[in-house]
Design an enzyme around this catalytic site. Sequence first.
Site, PDB file in Angstrom:
ATOM      1  N   CYS A  30       0.842  -1.201   0.000  1.00 24.83           N
ATOM      2  CA  CYS A  30       0.000   0.000   0.000  1.00 24.83           C
ATOM      3  C   CYS A  30       0.873   1.245   0.000  1.00 24.83           C
ATOM      4  O   CYS A  30       0.413   2.331  -0.313  1.00 24.83           O
ATOM      5  CB  CYS A  30      -0.923   0.013   1.193  1.00 24.83           C
ATOM      6  SG  CYS A  30      -0.010   0.155   2.727  1.00 24.83           S
ATOM      7  N   GLU A  39      -5.474   2.412  -8.584  1.00 25.33           N
ATOM      8  CA  GLU A  39      -4.347   1.792  -7.874  1.00 25.33           C
ATOM      9  C   GLU A  39      -3.990   0.519  -8.649  1.00 25.33           C
ATOM     10  O   GLU A  39      -4.831  -0.377  -8.782  1.00 25.33           O
ATOM     11  CB  GLU A  39      -4.772   1.427  -6.447  1.00 25.33           C
ATOM     12  CG  GLU A  39      -3.665   0.746  -5.666  1.00 25.33           C
ATOM     13  CD  GLU A  39      -4.097   0.290  -4.269  1.00 25.33           C
ATOM     14  OE1 GLU A  39      -5.253  -0.133  -4.098  1.00 25.33           O
ATOM     15  OE2 GLU A  39      -3.252   0.344  -3.359  1.00 25.33           O
TER      16      GLU A  39
HETATM   17  P1  NAD Z   1      -9.263  -6.872  -0.221  1.00 23.92           P
HETATM   18  O1  NAD Z   1     -10.080  -5.694   0.139  1.00 23.92           O
HETATM   19  O2  NAD Z   1      -9.614  -7.643  -1.428  1.00 23.92           O
HETATM   20  O3  NAD Z   1      -9.279  -7.922   1.002  1.00 23.92           O
HETATM   21  C1  NAD Z   1      -9.082  -7.499   2.346  1.00 23.92           C
HETATM   22  C2  NAD Z   1      -9.993  -8.306   3.254  1.00 23.92           C
HETATM   23  O4  NAD Z   1     -11.355  -7.980   2.974  1.00 23.92           O
HETATM   24  C3  NAD Z   1      -9.846  -9.797   3.084  1.00 23.92           C
HETATM   25  O5  NAD Z   1      -9.824 -10.404   4.359  1.00 23.92           O
HETATM   26  C4  NAD Z   1     -11.069 -10.195   2.272  1.00 23.92           C
HETATM   27  O6  NAD Z   1     -11.550 -11.478   2.619  1.00 23.92           O
HETATM   28  C5  NAD Z   1     -12.091  -9.135   2.588  1.00 23.92           C
HETATM   29  N1  NAD Z   1     -12.899  -8.740   1.424  1.00 23.92           N
HETATM   30  C6  NAD Z   1     -12.487  -8.645   0.134  1.00 23.92           C
HETATM   31  N2  NAD Z   1     -13.483  -8.194  -0.655  1.00 23.92           N
HETATM   32  C7  NAD Z   1     -14.535  -7.997   0.148  1.00 23.92           C
HETATM   33  C8  NAD Z   1     -15.858  -7.521  -0.067  1.00 23.92           C
HETATM   34  N3  NAD Z   1     -16.286  -7.160  -1.286  1.00 23.92           N
HETATM   35  N4  NAD Z   1     -16.686  -7.445   0.970  1.00 23.92           N
HETATM   36  C9  NAD Z   1     -16.268  -7.787   2.194  1.00 23.92           C
HETATM   37  N5  NAD Z   1     -15.028  -8.249   2.462  1.00 23.92           N
HETATM   38  C10 NAD Z   1     -14.171  -8.354   1.465  1.00 23.92           C
HETATM   39  O7  NAD Z   1      -7.741  -6.382  -0.263  1.00 23.92           O
HETATM   40  P2  NAD Z   1      -6.469  -7.214  -0.729  1.00 23.92           P
HETATM   41  O8  NAD Z   1      -6.527  -7.425  -2.204  1.00 23.92           O
HETATM   42  O9  NAD Z   1      -6.298  -8.409   0.140  1.00 23.92           O
HETATM   43  O10 NAD Z   1      -5.314  -6.175  -0.367  1.00 23.92           O
HETATM   44  C11 NAD Z   1      -4.870  -5.180  -1.249  1.00 23.92           C
HETATM   45  C12 NAD Z   1      -5.456  -3.832  -0.908  1.00 23.92           C
HETATM   46  O11 NAD Z   1      -5.171  -3.514   0.447  1.00 23.92           O
HETATM   47  C13 NAD Z   1      -4.848  -2.689  -1.723  1.00 23.92           C
HETATM   48  O12 NAD Z   1      -5.859  -1.801  -2.087  1.00 23.92           O
HETATM   49  C14 NAD Z   1      -3.882  -2.026  -0.744  1.00 23.92           C
HETATM   50  O13 NAD Z   1      -3.600  -0.673  -1.006  1.00 23.92           O
HETATM   51  C15 NAD Z   1      -4.630  -2.197   0.525  1.00 23.92           C
HETATM   52  N6  NAD Z   1      -3.749  -2.099   1.670  1.00 23.92           N
HETATM   53  C16 NAD Z   1      -3.784  -0.947   2.399  1.00 23.92           C
HETATM   54  C17 NAD Z   1      -2.925  -0.790   3.475  1.00 23.92           C
HETATM   55  C18 NAD Z   1      -2.936   0.474   4.255  1.00 23.92           C
HETATM   56  O14 NAD Z   1      -2.410   0.470   5.377  1.00 23.92           O
HETATM   57  N7  NAD Z   1      -3.501   1.559   3.750  1.00 23.92           N
HETATM   58  C19 NAD Z   1      -2.028  -1.813   3.805  1.00 23.92           C
HETATM   59  C20 NAD Z   1      -2.041  -2.982   3.044  1.00 23.92           C
HETATM   60  C21 NAD Z   1      -2.912  -3.111   1.983  1.00 23.92           C
END
Ligand code: NAD
Length: 519
Positions: free
Chosen positions: A304, A404
Site C-alpha cells: 500500500c 491503484e
Molecule cells: P481486499 O479488500 O480484497 O481484502 C481485504 C480483506 O477484505 C480480506 O480479508 C477479504 O476477505 C475481505 N474482502 C475482500 N473483498 C470484500 C468484499 N467485497 N466485501 C467484504 N469483504 C471483502 O484487499 P487485498 O486485495 O487483500 O489487499 C490489497 C489492498 O489492500 C490494496 O488496495 C492495498 O492498497 C490495501 N492495503 C492498504 C494498506 C494500508 O495500510 N492503507 C495496507 C495494506 C494493503
Amino acid sequence: RILQVAFKVNPVWYPASSFSSSSMPTVKLFIDGKFVESKSDKWIDIHNPATNEVIGRVPQSTKAEMDAAVAACKRAFPTWADTSILSRQQVLLRYQQLIKENLKEIARLITLEQGKTLADAEGDVFRGLQVVEHACSVTSLMMGETMPSITKDMDLYSYRLPLGVCAGIAPFNFPAMIPLWMFPMAMVCGNTFLMKPSERVPGATMLLAKLLQDSGAPDGTLNIIHGQHEAVNFICDHPDIKAISFVGSNQAGEYIFERGSRHGKRVQANMGAKNHGVVMPDANKENTLNQLVGAAFGAAGQRCMALSTAILVGEAKKWLPELVDRAKKLRVNAGDQPGADLGPLITPQAKERVCNLIDSGTKEGASIILDGRKIKVKGYENGNFVGPTIISNVKPNMTCYKEEIFGPVLVVLETETLDEAIKIVNDNPYGNGTAIFTTNGATARKYSHLVDVGQVGVNVPIPVPLPMFSFTGSRSSFRGDTNFYGKQGIQFYTQLKTITSQWKEEDATLSSPAVVMPT
Ligand code: NAD
C-alpha cells in the site's frame, strides 16, 4: 517439493495427519485455544503464486463456528481484562521473543503463499514484530489522567479500559505485519480478539496464533475464523463485537466501515493508495533513482506504500532513461530463489488486471518505455509474473494514473514546477504516502507542509512510521478517526472511564440536599 517445504514450515497449518498424497492440507480454525478442523462444505484453494499449484485449502467457516469463536472471545474477556497489566505485558514480552526465534519460519510461509521474496517476507514479519515490541510498553501507554483537588476534598481521574471483543480483517499483501498491527495491540489493552486473515494467505496468522498461545495467552483470548464475504458480514453485524480493524481495498473497506458503524461499532479502515514520489532536479540522483526503483517494484508493487507514481520536476525528466536501466536490472523470480528482487503477483486475475491497466496506458496515449508483461521465468512458467514496467507521458486523467495498479508498474508524470507537482498530489483522492527527493531543505519543508497526505518521506521512499507513532494515511486511504498502532492504536482499543471522587472529613457532612447543579 512445495508440499515438503510446506510441511517443514508449520505443522499447525499443515498437520502431519492430513499430509498424504490423497488429502490436501487444510487450514484449521483456532477456537478457544484449540486448532480445529472446520465442518464447512465450502473451501477455498490456496495457491503458490510462483507456480499456481494448489498447496492447501482454507474453509469458509460455518455460522456455528463463527458463533463459537465469538462466544469464546466473550467468555475469555472478563478474566483477561481483569488480568494485571503486568501479566498481559509479560505475555507480549514472551511473544516478541518467540516471533524473533521463528522469524524465518514465518517468512518461509509468507513466501510460499504470498510470493514475495524471502528477504522481503522477513521485513514483513520484522515490521509487525516492532508493533509487538511497542505494545510491551502498554504500562505507560494505558495510563489515564488525574487532577487532584478540583474542589474541596474532591479528585478527578480517568482510567483507560478495554472495549470487549474486537475483530480484525486483513489483506493478502502483508500476511504477518498487518495481523500484528491488530491483535497484539488490542489484547495487551485487555480486549479479546477475533481475527479473520486473508483467505489467500492464512498460514502466517495461524503460526502467529500458535506462538501467542505458547507465550501464555489464555484460551479464548484470540480466536481465528476464515472466509470471505459471509465472515466479514458476520463480523460487521455481531452485537458482541465492539470494534473492527480493517486493512485492504476501498471496495471492501468502505463497505465494512459503513456496515460496522451502522451496527454501532468503532471501525478503523486503512485502504488503497496512489503514492507519488516527487523528484526535484537538485536531488542526489544516484540515491533517488535507486530508492524510486526499489520502492516502485519491491514486493512486485503489492504494497500500500509502494511508490507507484513518479513526478519528475524540471530537468529531472532527463533521468528517465537511467531509471529504466536500473529497473531492467531487477531480477524477477520465485520468492524463494536466491537473488530474486521481486516475485509474482498474488493471482492470475491480479496479473490480468495489471496487464489491462498497462494496456489502457497505450490506448490513452501514454508510452510503455519498459514492458514487463511478456516476462517468462525459467522453471516457473505458470507463475503470475509481471516484470518491472514503466509508463511515461502519463496525464492525471488516464486510467493507469487514476487506478491503484498494485503491481510492478511505475507511472511517470512530468511538471515544470514543484507547485504543479503539489497540485497533482493534492488533487489525487488518495492520501496514504508520498516522498520528495531533494537536497534543498526549504523545498522539502514546503512540500511536507503543503501536501495533503498522511505520511510524507523526505528522501525516504516508503515512510511507514515506527510504532511509537501511528500509521497515518488520510483522505480516501483511511476511514475512521483513530489510526493503527502507537498512541492512536491504544485509543482505538480502549475507552475512558472518568471518576470524580470525594472523601470528606467526618465533620464536613452535608446538612441539606444539594439540589443545584454542582459547579
Ligand atoms: P481486499 O479488500 O480484497 O481484502 C481485504 C480483506 O477484505 C480480506 O480479508 C477479504 O476477505 C475481505 N474482502 C475482500 N473483498 C470484500 C468484499 N467485497 N466485501 C467484504 N469483504 C471483502 O484487499 P487485498 O486485495 O487483500 O489487499 C490489497 C489492498 O489492500 C490494496 O488496495 C492495498 O492498497 C490495501 N492495503 C492498504 C494498506 C494500508 O495500510 N492503507 C495496507 C495494506 C494493503
